[in-house]
Design a protein around this motif. Structure first.
Motif, PDB file in Angstrom:
ATOM      1  N   GLU B  38      22.431  69.380 -11.225  1.00 20.69           N
ATOM      2  CA  GLU B  38      23.379  69.661 -10.136  1.00 20.69           C
ATOM      3  C   GLU B  38      24.238  68.449  -9.767  1.00 20.69           C
ATOM      4  O   GLU B  38      24.286  68.028  -8.605  1.00 20.69           O
ATOM      5  CB  GLU B  38      22.627  70.178  -8.907  1.00 20.69           C
ATOM      6  N   ILE B  39      24.865  67.897 -10.769  1.00 20.79           N
ATOM      7  CA  ILE B  39      25.711  66.729 -10.530  1.00 20.79           C
ATOM      8  C   ILE B  39      27.158  67.192 -10.394  1.00 20.79           C
ATOM      9  O   ILE B  39      27.649  67.944 -11.235  1.00 20.79           O
ATOM     10  CB  ILE B  39      25.547  65.711 -11.678  1.00 20.79           C
ATOM     11  N   LYS B  40      27.783  66.765  -9.320  1.00 18.50           N
ATOM     12  CA  LYS B  40      29.137  67.266  -9.056  1.00 18.50           C
ATOM     13  C   LYS B  40      29.970  66.201  -8.357  1.00 18.50           C
ATOM     14  O   LYS B  40      29.562  65.635  -7.349  1.00 18.50           O
ATOM     15  CB  LYS B  40      29.008  68.527  -8.178  1.00 18.50           C
ATOM     16  N   PHE B  41      31.127  65.972  -8.896  1.00 16.87           N
ATOM     17  CA  PHE B  41      32.094  65.054  -8.271  1.00 16.87           C
ATOM     18  C   PHE B  41      32.808  65.819  -7.168  1.00 16.87           C
ATOM     19  O   PHE B  41      33.374  66.873  -7.428  1.00 16.87           O
ATOM     20  CB  PHE B  41      33.087  64.597  -9.353  1.00 16.87           C
ATOM     21  N   ASN B  42      32.769  65.281  -5.933  1.00 17.04           N
ATOM     22  CA  ASN B  42      33.374  66.063  -4.846  1.00 17.04           C
ATOM     23  C   ASN B  42      34.737  65.540  -4.406  1.00 17.04           C
ATOM     24  O   ASN B  42      35.243  65.910  -3.357  1.00 17.04           O
ATOM     25  CB  ASN B  42      32.419  66.128  -3.640  1.00 17.04           C
ATOM     26  N   GLY B  43      35.328  64.664  -5.209  1.00 16.04           N
ATOM     27  CA  GLY B  43      36.666  64.181  -4.879  1.00 16.04           C
ATOM     28  C   GLY B  43      36.672  62.860  -4.130  1.00 16.04           C
ATOM     29  O   GLY B  43      37.691  62.188  -4.063  1.00 16.04           O
ATOM     30  N   GLU B  44      35.525  62.487  -3.566  1.00 18.74           N
ATOM     31  CA  GLU B  44      35.481  61.201  -2.856  1.00 18.74           C
ATOM     32  C   GLU B  44      35.238  60.078  -3.853  1.00 18.74           C
ATOM     33  O   GLU B  44      34.414  60.221  -4.745  1.00 18.74           O
ATOM     34  CB  GLU B  44      34.320  61.207  -1.853  1.00 18.74           C
ATOM     35  N   PRO B  45      35.921  58.946  -3.677  1.00 12.81           N
ATOM     36  CA  PRO B  45      35.737  57.862  -4.646  1.00 12.81           C
ATOM     37  C   PRO B  45      34.303  57.309  -4.683  1.00 12.81           C
ATOM     38  O   PRO B  45      33.804  56.978  -5.741  1.00 12.81           O
ATOM     39  CB  PRO B  45      36.715  56.785  -4.192  1.00 12.81           C
ATOM     40  N   LEU B  46      33.652  57.220  -3.530  1.00 10.68           N
ATOM     41  CA  LEU B  46      32.298  56.648  -3.509  1.00 10.68           C
ATOM     42  C   LEU B  46      31.258  57.744  -3.278  1.00 10.68           C
ATOM     43  O   LEU B  46      31.288  58.435  -2.257  1.00 10.68           O
ATOM     44  CB  LEU B  46      32.180  55.577  -2.404  1.00 10.68           C
ATOM     45  N   LEU B  47      30.336  57.854  -4.205  1.00 12.69           N
ATOM     46  CA  LEU B  47      29.264  58.840  -4.065  1.00 12.69           C
ATOM     47  C   LEU B  47      28.250  58.349  -3.028  1.00 12.69           C
ATOM     48  O   LEU B  47      27.764  57.228  -3.104  1.00 12.69           O
ATOM     49  CB  LEU B  47      28.584  59.043  -5.426  1.00 12.69           C
ATOM     50  N   GLN B  48      27.930  59.233  -2.073  1.00  7.68           N
ATOM     51  CA  GLN B  48      26.996  58.828  -1.021  1.00  7.68           C
ATOM     52  C   GLN B  48      25.693  59.603  -1.053  1.00  7.68           C
ATOM     53  O   GLN B  48      24.767  59.282  -0.326  1.00  7.68           O
ATOM     54  CB  GLN B  48      27.654  59.025   0.345  1.00  7.68           C
ATOM     55  N   ASP B  49      25.618  60.626  -1.884  1.00  5.93           N
ATOM     56  CA  ASP B  49      24.453  61.495  -1.907  1.00  5.93           C
ATOM     57  C   ASP B  49      23.307  60.848  -2.704  1.00  5.93           C
ATOM     58  O   ASP B  49      23.364  60.747  -3.934  1.00  5.93           O
ATOM     59  CB  ASP B  49      24.910  62.826  -2.553  1.00  5.93           C
TER      60      ASP B  49
END
Ligand code: B12
Lengths: 225, 454
Positions: B38-49
């Protein structure tokens, strides 16, 4: 029934499901769908759509390569049935493509090859690190119209210059269009080494090649008269 | 440490598979790992999850174990079990010394949002550069910058008026000359011991093998060995790695998955990066790593997707391993432009937060000699400010997005700027006033963006 099957083949090709394409092409052939019809209406149409999706940035190169594999698998089944005299498939032209000797960068070259295939060219991809003499040998053997050479290394451009020199020395220069591309080259550099065509991107490459091949074929016909 | 013969042996005895099949399996495996984890790029430059950061690591490890590296010369896979990989990773050093004498610098593992600033290696990495004076002076411009702790400079494409052909004996001359000139540049600035990451004129292994001598590359220097795209290597790369390891200098592994290419989108590219980092640690015996996710179309690392990959992989690696990883920052703009200062910001912010060290910025994507020490100063200062302030991830995302919006539409036809010669006084090796002013104005703007008002 056959139109559905053709749509299924086309869809499977677009989604890179090469095993499905192989299975369904076999099925269609068993059902006596004319091989030319499968080729033109399913495989080539599918590849065209893949080309469009690439240009629009909807798919990754990985997807394009899976579709190209599907095309190859389908063609393997169809080719023997249509290569009889008088039944050859219509192609826009024959293109040989390679990354020049000592250079192993091949991503750009693969994109150009896939898009040319999608445009209806027969493409022979010799891979990377290909010596000039080998390129000439294969171009003659396969009777291609165009030799496309990719080069990303400034210090390897000299081997493309060799290729062009060898063609001239062997009086073969007019037999082929020589197209060049890749990040080490520029329009100026390509002219300096005597190439016929340069393109900065794969999309441009297709446009330029379409035009040059048309001219080349017309010229060829005139020459024969 | 694994012995090198074991690696060669696995490459000769591992399971055979045709290259095309290897590629097709990789595409399918990446797609299924993206889904399963369940890896998904959400459009934000920095991943926080945090959960997703861990999943990226787990998926990368699974890929490394299942796929291994493909050795092109033997058409076999070099495989390691999960236990082996974990064992070798557990032996990684958290600390390394780069350079020597008074310039010796400790390269230390950074944590996420670490107060310790990243270590910066800069230069016109691999860019073909004109004659001697240009080469040395442009190198000096980077070495003169206090924030620069290592040099990775351009390549030489002609010697004694002759163009160098890849693989010809002149490649040896070019590579030797490159290192000689770089060491001259270090001495002239008074930083003779500074770390070199070089041998850029070596396209085949010839050049690099000829500089493995204390007269040229010292044991405190490094050269890089790339992983081939994707999950592949060959005898040339292995020869480079093996020769360096035996000589005793440092090996940097270049992990440069192409986003939009064989490693698919940002998600697949992140997974692939992890697998390539951990396998090249073992197979190249790499001491440090250059993480370079570049975009297939614009060729830089500065798109939102590539920026996300840097952050996701940096955090995943630092949480799970002790590998010493640099973000290898490539921008489309050249020196002398306004956009170059904009393009540097998102990568630098995200990489600094995400535990990475920094390499770059390589301007005009390494194609033109349009770079100077001033862009390196900018990147170094931004990194230091970001680390020291320990900016919150939300702020990083906000500021990075604002900067991304400034240049995103220009990426496909960037302003390539002008050559080093036009931007620096060639006698004094100092930036021309107008360019210095552009730098100052942009750095001031950056400080305001992150809330520093002085
Ligand atoms: C990915 C990459 C690699 C990968 C290549 C993987 C692979 N399978 O291809 C790896 C890591 C292996 C690699 C190795 C090296 N690389 Co490299 N690499 C790159 C990088 C970052 C991107 C290239 C890429 O794939 N771009 C994406 C594709 C899609 O773009 P493209 O190839 O330009 O193709 C497009 C067009 O040019 C055109 N096109 C391409 N081919 C053709 C052909 C025709 C006929 C036409 C019409 C059009 C056309 O269409 C394509 C699509 O639009 C570039 C940086 C850059 N700025 O280009 C450096 C770069 C090309 N590499 C460079 C160098 C120096 C090297 C190494 C020597 C590094 C080293 N010291 O080991 C080795 C060389 C190995 C060798 N013998 O070839 C230099 C070259 C400098 C120069 N001008 O000489 C560059 C510019 C980076 C740099 N400054 O250091 N590299």
């Amino acid at each position: 029934m056959p139109p559905d099957l053709l749509t299924e083949i086309k869809e499977a090709l677009i989604f890179g499901k090469y095993d499905t394409v192989e299975k369904k092409v076999n099925e269609a052939l068993k059902k006596k769908v004319p091989p030319m019809k499968i080729l033109n209406e399913a495989l080539i149409e599918g590849m065209k759509e893949v080309g469009r999706k690439w240009i629009d940035g909807e798919v990754f190169l990985a997807d394009v390569m899976m579709s190209a594999e599907a095309m190859r698998k389908g063609m393997n089944l169809i080719e023997p049935l249509i290569s009889k005299p008088g039944k050859e498939r219509k192609i826009k032209g024959k293109v040989l493509i390679a990354t020049i000797y000592t250079d192993i960068h091949d991503i750009g070259k693969k994109i150009v090859a896939a898009l040319l295939q999608a445009e209806g060219y027969e493409v022979i991809d010799l891979g990377v690190d290909v010596p000039p003499s080998k390129i000439i040998e294969e171009a003659l053997k396969n009777k291609v119209d165009l030799i496309g050479v990719s080069c990303l290394l400034t210090t390897s451009i000299l081997y493309i210059k060799d290729l062009i020199d060898f063609l001239s020395t062997r009086k073969l220069r007019n037999k082929f269009i020589v197209a060049v591309g890749g990040a080490a080259l520029t329009k100026d550099k390509s002219e300096e080494i005597g190439a016929d065509l340069y393109a900065e991107t794969a999309e441009e490459a297709i446009k330029e090649i379409n035009e040059k091949i048309k001219e080349f074929k017309a010229r060829g016909k005139e020459g024969n008269d | 440490m694994i012995d090198p013969w074991e690696i060669i042996g696995r490459g000769e005895e591992g399971p055979h598979i045709p290259e095309k099949e290897f590629d097709m399996n990789l595409f399918k495996k990446l797609a299924s790992l993206e889904k399963e984890y369940e890896i998904k790029f959400n459009g934000e430059p920095l991943l926080q999850d945090k959960q997703m950061i861990n999943s990226i690591y787990e998926a990368g490890l699974e890929l490394a174990v299942e796929t291994g590296f493909y050795l092109l010369d033997t058409q076999r896979r070099i495989l390691f079990t999960e236990d082996e990989i974990k064992y070798y990773l557990s032996k990684s050093k958290k600390k390394l010394v780069l350079g020597e004498g008074k310039e010796a610098e400790e390269l230390v593992k950074r944590e996420i949002n670490d107060k310790k600033p990243p270590l910066l290696i800069a230069g016109m990495a691999g860019t073909p550069l004109p004659e001697r004076d240009f080469f040395i002076k442009s190198a000096m411009s980077y070495v003169k910058e206090e924030v620069v702790k290592g040099l990775d400079h351009g390549s030489i494409t002609s010697v004694e008026g002759r163009e160098v052909r890849t693989g010809s004996p002149l490649e040896i001359h070019a590579t030797r000359r490159e290192i000689t000139w770089l060491r001259e540049a270090l001495q002239r600035v008074g930083r003779p011991g500074l770390h070199l990451l070089d041998g850029e004129s070596s396209i085949t292994s010839k050049g690099v093998l000829s500089v493995l001598s204390p007269n040229y590359l010292r044991k405190t220097d490094a050269y890089f060995v790339p992983v081939l795209n994707e999950m592949k290597t060959d005898y040339v790369r292995l020869s480079k790695a093996l020769a360096g390891t035996e000589y005793g200098c440092l090996i940097a592994s270049l992990v440069d998955p192409i986003l939009g290419g064989y490693s698919r989108g940002p998600e697949g590219t992140a997974i692939c990066s992890i697998a390539e980092l951990i396998l090249s640690k073992i197979i190249y015996q790499a001491n440090y790593f250059l993480l370079h996710p570049s975009d297939i179309r614009v060729k830089s690392t500065t798109t939102p997707q590539c920026t996300w990959v840097l952050g996701a992989v940096g955090q995943a690696i630092s949480k799970n391993t002790d590998l010493l990883v640099f973000a290898d920052v490539w921008v489309t703009s050249g020196a002398g432009t306004e956009t170059v200062f904009q393009e540097i910001v998102p990568n630098t912010l995200v990489a600094t937060y995400s535990s990475l060290h920094l390499l770059g910025p390589v301007t005009a994507c390494g194609l033109l000699p349009n770079g100077t020490g001033l862009e390196a100063r900018y990147m170094g200062e931004i990194a230091e400010t970001t680390a020291k302030k320990q900016l919150k991830p939300e702020i990083i995302n906000e500021v990075a997005s604002r900067y991304l919006n400034l240049y995103i539409n220009k990426l496909s036809s960037p302003d390539l700027g002008i050559s080093f010669k036009g931007l620096y006084n060639m006698e004094k090796v100092t930036p021309r006033k107008e360019y210095l002013n552009t730098f100052v104005a942009n750095f001031e703007k950056f400080k305001k963006e992150i809330g520093i008002h002085d």
